[in-house]
Design a protein around this motif. Structure first.
Motif, mmCIF file in Angstrom:
data_model
loop_
_atom_site.group_PDB
_atom_site.id
_atom_site.type_symbol
_atom_site.label_atom_id
_atom_site.label_comp_id
_atom_site.label_asym_id
_atom_site.label_seq_id
_atom_site.Cartn_x
_atom_site.Cartn_y
_atom_site.Cartn_z
ATOM 1 N N GLU A 1 -9.106 -15.890 12.510
ATOM 2 C CA GLU A 1 -10.035 -16.352 11.530
ATOM 3 C C GLU A 1 -9.691 -15.579 10.304
ATOM 4 O O GLU A 1 -9.957 -17.024 8.867
ATOM 5 N N PHE A 2 -9.226 -14.834 10.630
ATOM 6 C CA PHE A 2 -9.691 -14.586 8.681
ATOM 7 C C PHE A 2 -7.786 -13.697 8.584
ATOM 8 O O PHE A 2 -7.587 -12.493 7.373
ATOM 9 N N VAL A 3 -7.053 -13.875 8.693
ATOM 10 C CA VAL A 3 -5.381 -13.310 9.012
ATOM 11 C C VAL A 3 -4.990 -13.816 7.728
ATOM 12 O O VAL A 3 -4.051 -12.828 7.749
ATOM 13 N N GLU A 4 -5.700 -14.641 6.434
ATOM 14 C CA GLU A 4 -5.106 -14.572 5.694
ATOM 15 C C GLU A 4 -5.703 -13.628 4.685
ATOM 16 O O GLU A 4 -5.083 -13.951 3.775
ATOM 17 N N PHE A 5 -6.110 -12.880 5.288
ATOM 18 C CA PHE A 5 -7.121 -11.478 4.210
ATOM 19 C C PHE A 5 -5.862 -10.180 4.603
ATOM 20 O O PHE A 5 -5.827 -9.570 4.008
ATOM 21 N N PHE A 6 -4.675 -10.186 5.397
ATOM 22 C CA PHE A 6 -3.536 -9.219 5.337
ATOM 23 C C PHE A 6 -2.984 -9.916 4.607
ATOM 24 O O PHE A 6 -1.963 -10.833 3.924
ATOM 25 N N GLN A 7 -2.813 -8.065 3.428
ATOM 26 C CA GLN A 7 -1.990 -8.872 2.500
ATOM 27 C C GLN A 7 -1.375 -7.599 2.263
ATOM 28 O O GLN A 7 -1.905 -6.449 1.364
ATOM 29 N N PRO A 8 -0.222 -7.085 2.529
ATOM 30 C CA PRO A 8 0.560 -5.891 2.533
ATOM 31 C C PRO A 8 1.066 -5.608 1.245
ATOM 32 O O PRO A 8 1.243 -6.878 0.420
ATOM 33 N N THR A 9 1.839 -4.597 1.392
ATOM 34 C CA THR A 9 2.479 -4.436 -0.145
ATOM 35 C C THR A 9 3.794 -4.193 -0.651
ATOM 36 O O THR A 9 3.843 -3.036 0.670
ATOM 37 N N THR A 10 4.135 -4.547 -1.456
ATOM 38 C CA THR A 10 6.118 -3.243 -1.173
ATOM 39 C C THR A 10 5.859 -2.638 -2.380
ATOM 40 O O THR A 10 7.504 -2.327 -2.939
ATOM 41 N N ASP A 11 4.927 -2.486 -2.952
ATOM 42 C CA ASP A 11 5.285 -1.480 -4.186
ATOM 43 C C ASP A 11 4.750 -0.088 -3.567
ATOM 44 O O ASP A 11 3.877 -0.023 -2.871
ATOM 45 N N LYS A 12 5.796 0.811 -3.823
ATOM 46 C CA LYS A 12 6.124 1.917 -3.185
ATOM 47 C C LYS A 12 5.330 3.200 -4.153
ATOM 48 O O LYS A 12 4.778 3.973 -3.216
ATOM 49 N N SER A 13 4.132 2.670 -4.822
ATOM 50 C CA SER A 13 3.689 3.749 -5.308
ATOM 51 C C SER A 13 2.204 3.581 -4.755
ATOM 52 O O SER A 13 1.962 4.335 -5.572
ATOM 53 N N PHE A 14 2.185 2.893 -4.066
ATOM 54 C CA PHE A 14 1.096 2.992 -2.954
ATOM 55 C C PHE A 14 0.723 4.087 -2.488
ATOM 56 O O PHE A 14 1.168 3.885 -1.398
ATOM 57 N N SER A 15 -0.086 5.109 -2.666
ATOM 58 C CA SER A 15 0.609 6.153 -2.131
ATOM 59 C C SER A 15 -0.692 6.152 -1.487
ATOM 60 O O SER A 15 -1.239 6.202 -1.531
ATOM 61 N N PHE A 16 -0.593 7.927 -0.255
ATOM 62 C CA PHE A 16 -1.433 8.424 0.029
ATOM 63 C C PHE A 16 -2.816 8.688 -0.473
ATOM 64 O O PHE A 16 -3.631 8.162 0.111
ATOM 65 N N GLN A 17 -3.059 8.829 -1.852
ATOM 66 C CA GLN A 17 -3.605 9.443 -2.268
ATOM 67 C C GLN A 17 -5.108 7.934 -2.485
ATOM 68 O O GLN A 17 -6.135 7.424 -1.919
#
Length: 240
Positions: free
Chosen positions: A201-217
Protein backbone atom coordinates in the motif's frame (compact mmCIF):
# COMPACT_ATOMS: atom_id res chain seq x y z
CA UNK A 1 16.67 -18.94 -15.56
CA UNK A 2 19.11 -21.84 -15.55
CA UNK A 3 18.78 -24.28 -12.64
CA UNK A 4 22.13 -25.38 -11.22
CA UNK A 5 21.01 -27.31 -8.13
CA UNK A 6 17.78 -29.28 -7.69
CA UNK A 7 16.87 -30.95 -4.39
CA UNK A 8 20.48 -30.51 -3.18
CA UNK A 9 21.92 -32.24 -6.26
CA UNK A 10 24.02 -30.39 -8.84
CA UNK A 11 22.23 -30.98 -12.15
CA UNK A 12 23.90 -28.46 -14.49
CA UNK A 13 27.38 -27.50 -13.31
CA UNK A 14 29.18 -24.44 -14.61
CA UNK A 15 32.37 -25.81 -16.14
CA UNK A 16 35.53 -23.87 -16.87
CA UNK A 17 34.59 -20.65 -15.11
CA UNK A 18 37.43 -18.74 -13.44
CA UNK A 19 35.03 -16.43 -11.62
CA UNK A 20 34.93 -16.73 -7.84
CA UNK A 21 31.83 -16.66 -5.62
CA UNK A 22 31.21 -13.11 -4.49
CA UNK A 23 28.84 -10.91 -2.59
CA UNK A 24 29.35 -10.54 1.16
CA UNK A 25 26.37 -8.93 2.86
CA UNK A 26 26.95 -6.47 5.71
CA UNK A 27 23.26 -6.54 6.58
CA UNK A 28 21.87 -7.49 10.00
CA UNK A 29 21.11 -11.03 8.78
CA UNK A 30 20.32 -12.25 12.32
CA UNK A 31 17.02 -10.40 12.06
CA UNK A 32 15.69 -13.40 10.15
CA UNK A 33 15.56 -15.45 13.37
CA UNK A 34 13.00 -12.98 14.80
CA UNK A 35 10.56 -12.79 11.89
CA UNK A 36 8.36 -15.82 12.57
CA UNK A 37 6.45 -16.69 15.71
CA UNK A 38 7.45 -20.35 15.36
CA UNK A 39 10.86 -21.17 13.88
CA UNK A 40 10.10 -24.87 14.42
CA UNK A 41 7.52 -24.80 11.62
CA UNK A 42 8.27 -25.88 8.08
CA UNK A 43 9.73 -22.79 6.44
CA UNK A 44 10.78 -22.07 2.86
CA UNK A 45 13.19 -19.22 2.20
CA UNK A 46 14.27 -17.63 -1.08
CA UNK A 47 17.67 -15.93 -0.96
CA UNK A 48 17.92 -13.53 -3.92
CA UNK A 49 21.54 -12.65 -4.68
CA UNK A 50 22.95 -15.27 -2.31
CA UNK A 51 26.59 -14.53 -3.19
CA UNK A 52 28.90 -16.68 -1.07
CA UNK A 53 25.92 -18.22 0.72
CA UNK A 54 26.34 -16.50 4.07
CA UNK A 55 22.63 -16.40 4.85
CA UNK A 56 22.09 -20.07 4.00
CA UNK A 57 25.09 -21.13 6.05
CA UNK A 58 23.86 -19.10 9.03
CA UNK A 59 20.41 -20.71 8.88
CA UNK A 60 21.82 -24.24 8.57
CA UNK A 61 24.25 -23.64 11.46
CA UNK A 62 21.45 -22.65 13.85
CA UNK A 63 19.71 -25.58 15.55
CA UNK A 64 16.38 -23.74 15.46
CA UNK A 65 16.42 -23.24 11.68
CA UNK A 66 18.61 -26.03 10.29
CA UNK A 67 15.46 -27.75 8.97
CA UNK A 68 14.42 -24.72 6.91
CA UNK A 69 14.56 -25.15 3.13
CA UNK A 70 16.60 -22.41 1.46
CA UNK A 71 16.64 -21.74 -2.29
CA UNK A 72 19.01 -19.30 -3.97
CA UNK A 73 19.02 -17.12 -7.07
CA UNK A 74 22.03 -15.14 -8.27
CA UNK A 75 22.81 -13.37 -11.52
CA UNK A 76 26.58 -13.72 -11.14
CA UNK A 77 28.09 -16.87 -12.66
CA UNK A 78 30.76 -17.12 -9.96
CA UNK A 79 28.17 -17.39 -7.18
CA UNK A 80 26.52 -20.27 -9.02
CA UNK A 81 29.86 -22.05 -9.45
CA UNK A 82 30.47 -23.10 -5.85
CA UNK A 83 30.65 -26.90 -5.72
CA UNK A 84 32.09 -26.92 -2.19
CA UNK A 85 29.05 -25.13 -0.80
CA UNK A 86 26.62 -27.18 -2.89
CA UNK A 87 28.21 -30.39 -1.58
CA UNK A 88 27.35 -29.31 1.96
CA UNK A 89 23.69 -29.10 0.95
CA UNK A 90 23.20 -25.51 2.10
CA UNK A 91 20.81 -24.58 -0.71
CA UNK A 92 18.03 -26.92 -1.83
CA UNK A 93 17.62 -25.31 -5.26
CA UNK A 94 19.88 -22.83 -7.02
CA UNK A 95 19.17 -20.82 -10.16
CA UNK A 96 21.54 -18.69 -12.21
CA UNK A 97 19.56 -15.68 -13.31
CA UNK A 98 18.29 -12.24 -12.41
CA UNK A 99 15.70 -11.59 -9.72
CA UNK A 100 13.57 -9.92 -12.38
CA UNK A 101 13.13 -13.34 -14.07
CA UNK A 102 11.66 -15.20 -11.09
CA UNK A 103 8.10 -16.33 -11.93
CA UNK A 104 5.41 -14.89 -9.67
CA UNK A 105 3.99 -18.33 -8.87
CA UNK A 106 7.38 -19.38 -7.54
CA UNK A 107 7.64 -16.29 -5.36
CA UNK A 108 4.21 -16.99 -3.87
CA UNK A 109 5.30 -20.25 -2.24
CA UNK A 110 8.01 -18.83 0.00
CA UNK A 111 7.48 -17.88 3.63
CA UNK A 112 10.41 -15.45 3.63
CA UNK A 113 11.94 -13.76 0.58
CA UNK A 114 15.37 -12.26 1.25
CA UNK A 115 16.86 -9.42 -0.76
CA UNK A 116 19.98 -8.67 1.23
CA UNK A 117 22.29 -5.95 -0.09
CA UNK A 118 20.97 -6.45 -3.62
CA UNK A 119 18.63 -3.61 -4.49
CA UNK A 120 21.39 -0.98 -4.45
CA UNK A 121 23.00 -2.78 -7.42
CA UNK A 122 19.96 -2.08 -9.61
CA UNK A 123 18.88 1.02 -11.48
CA UNK A 124 16.33 3.17 -9.68
CA UNK A 125 13.49 2.11 -11.96
CA UNK A 126 14.38 -1.58 -11.78
CA UNK A 127 14.67 -1.37 -7.99
CA UNK A 128 11.19 0.16 -7.70
CA UNK A 129 9.77 -2.38 -10.14
CA UNK A 130 11.36 -5.32 -8.29
CA UNK A 131 10.16 -4.18 -4.87
CA UNK A 132 6.61 -3.79 -6.15
CA UNK A 133 6.78 -7.17 -7.91
CA UNK A 134 8.03 -9.00 -4.83
CA UNK A 135 5.40 -7.45 -2.57
CA UNK A 136 2.68 -8.17 -5.11
CA UNK A 137 3.70 -11.77 -5.77
CA UNK A 138 4.54 -12.99 -2.27
CA UNK A 139 1.94 -14.82 -0.18
CA UNK A 140 -0.55 -13.01 2.01
CA UNK A 141 1.24 -14.16 5.17
CA UNK A 142 4.79 -14.08 3.81
CA UNK A 143 7.58 -11.64 4.57
CA UNK A 144 10.09 -9.70 2.51
CA UNK A 145 13.42 -9.22 4.31
CA UNK A 146 15.33 -6.49 2.53
CA UNK A 147 18.60 -4.81 3.44
CA UNK A 148 20.51 -1.96 1.86
CA UNK A 149 22.93 0.83 2.72
CA UNK A 150 20.93 3.89 3.75
CA UNK A 151 23.22 6.15 1.70
CA UNK A 152 25.10 5.95 -1.59
CA UNK A 153 27.75 3.51 -0.40
CA UNK A 154 30.58 3.70 -2.98
CA UNK A 155 31.31 0.26 -4.46
CA UNK A 156 32.59 -0.84 -7.86
CA UNK A 157 32.98 -4.09 -9.77
CA UNK A 158 35.82 -6.40 -8.76
CA UNK A 159 35.35 -9.20 -11.31
CA UNK A 160 33.93 -9.19 -14.81
CA UNK A 161 30.15 -9.32 -14.66
CA UNK A 162 30.00 -9.52 -10.86
CA UNK A 163 27.12 -7.00 -10.55
CA UNK A 164 28.88 -5.47 -7.51
CA UNK A 165 28.70 -1.82 -8.54
CA UNK A 166 26.27 0.30 -6.55
CA UNK A 167 23.89 2.27 -8.76
CA UNK A 168 21.55 3.85 -6.19
CA UNK A 169 21.32 4.96 -2.61
CA UNK A 170 18.23 4.33 -0.48
CA UNK A 171 17.28 6.92 2.16
CA UNK A 172 16.05 5.60 5.51
CA UNK A 173 12.94 7.68 4.95
CA UNK A 174 12.07 5.48 1.93
CA UNK A 175 12.39 2.28 3.94
CA UNK A 176 10.49 3.54 6.98
CA UNK A 177 7.74 4.84 4.69
CA UNK A 178 7.07 1.20 3.74
CA UNK A 179 5.89 0.63 7.33
CA UNK A 180 8.26 -2.23 8.20
CA UNK A 181 7.23 -4.75 10.83
CA UNK A 182 10.73 -4.74 12.32
CA UNK A 183 14.17 -3.45 11.47
CA UNK A 184 17.79 -3.29 12.54
CA UNK A 185 20.74 -1.16 11.46
CA UNK A 186 24.38 -2.23 11.29
CA UNK A 187 27.48 -0.10 10.90
CA UNK A 188 28.10 1.61 8.49
CA UNK A 189 24.41 2.50 8.26
CA UNK A 190 23.26 -0.76 6.64
CA UNK A 191 19.57 -1.27 7.36
CA UNK A 192 17.60 -4.51 7.40
CA UNK A 193 13.80 -4.27 7.17
CA UNK A 194 11.05 -6.89 7.38
CA UNK A 195 8.05 -6.03 5.25
CA UNK A 196 4.64 -7.64 5.20
CA UNK A 197 2.03 -7.62 2.48
CA UNK A 198 0.63 -4.31 3.74
CA UNK A 199 3.81 -2.54 2.58
CA UNK A 200 2.42 -2.81 -0.94
CA UNK A 201 0.00 0.00 0.00
CA UNK A 202 2.98 2.31 0.57
CA UNK A 203 5.35 1.15 -2.18
CA UNK A 204 4.97 4.44 -4.08
CA UNK A 205 6.96 6.10 -1.30
CA UNK A 206 10.05 3.99 -2.01
CA UNK A 207 12.24 6.52 -3.79
CA UNK A 208 15.93 5.61 -4.25
CA UNK A 209 18.40 8.19 -5.49
CA UNK A 210 21.12 8.09 -8.13
CA UNK A 211 22.87 11.06 -6.52
CA UNK A 212 26.37 9.88 -5.62
CA UNK A 213 26.77 12.83 -3.27
CA UNK A 214 24.17 11.21 -0.98
CA UNK A 215 26.88 10.67 1.63
CA UNK A 216 27.03 8.71 4.86
CA UNK A 217 26.59 11.99 6.75
CA UNK A 218 23.46 12.93 4.78
CA UNK A 219 22.10 9.41 5.12
CA UNK A 220 22.71 9.52 8.88
CA UNK A 221 20.79 12.78 9.19
CA UNK A 222 17.79 11.29 7.42
CA UNK A 223 18.03 8.12 9.51
CA UNK A 224 18.07 10.21 12.69
CA UNK A 225 15.03 12.14 11.50
CA UNK A 226 12.98 8.91 11.41
CA UNK A 227 14.69 7.40 14.45
CA UNK A 228 16.41 4.71 12.37
CA UNK A 229 19.94 4.67 13.74
CA UNK A 230 22.73 2.17 14.26
CA UNK A 231 22.28 0.35 17.57
CA UNK A 232 24.51 -2.77 17.61
CA UNK A 233 22.62 -5.99 18.36
CA UNK A 234 19.25 -4.25 18.62
CA UNK A 235 16.17 -5.31 16.67
CA UNK A 236 13.21 -2.94 16.64
CA UNK A 237 9.68 -4.34 16.34
CA UNK A 238 7.08 -1.78 15.36
CA UNK A 239 3.41 -1.73 16.28
CA UNK A 240 1.19 -2.61 13.33
Amino acid sequence: MRQIVKDYEVIDPIIGSTLLPGGESASPKELIFHILKDNAAKVEVLDIGFGKGGLGEMLKANAATTHWSVDGVDGFEGSCNNPEMFAREIYRNVWHGMAQSIPSDRLAKYDIICLLDVIEHLTAETAKWLLRTLLTSMGEHSFLFISTPLWFYPQHSQQSGDLEEHLIGVPATSMMALIPMMYAVNHPLIGGFVLGKRSLEFVEFFQPTTDKSFSFQRGSLLASAVNCQTVPGRFITLKQ
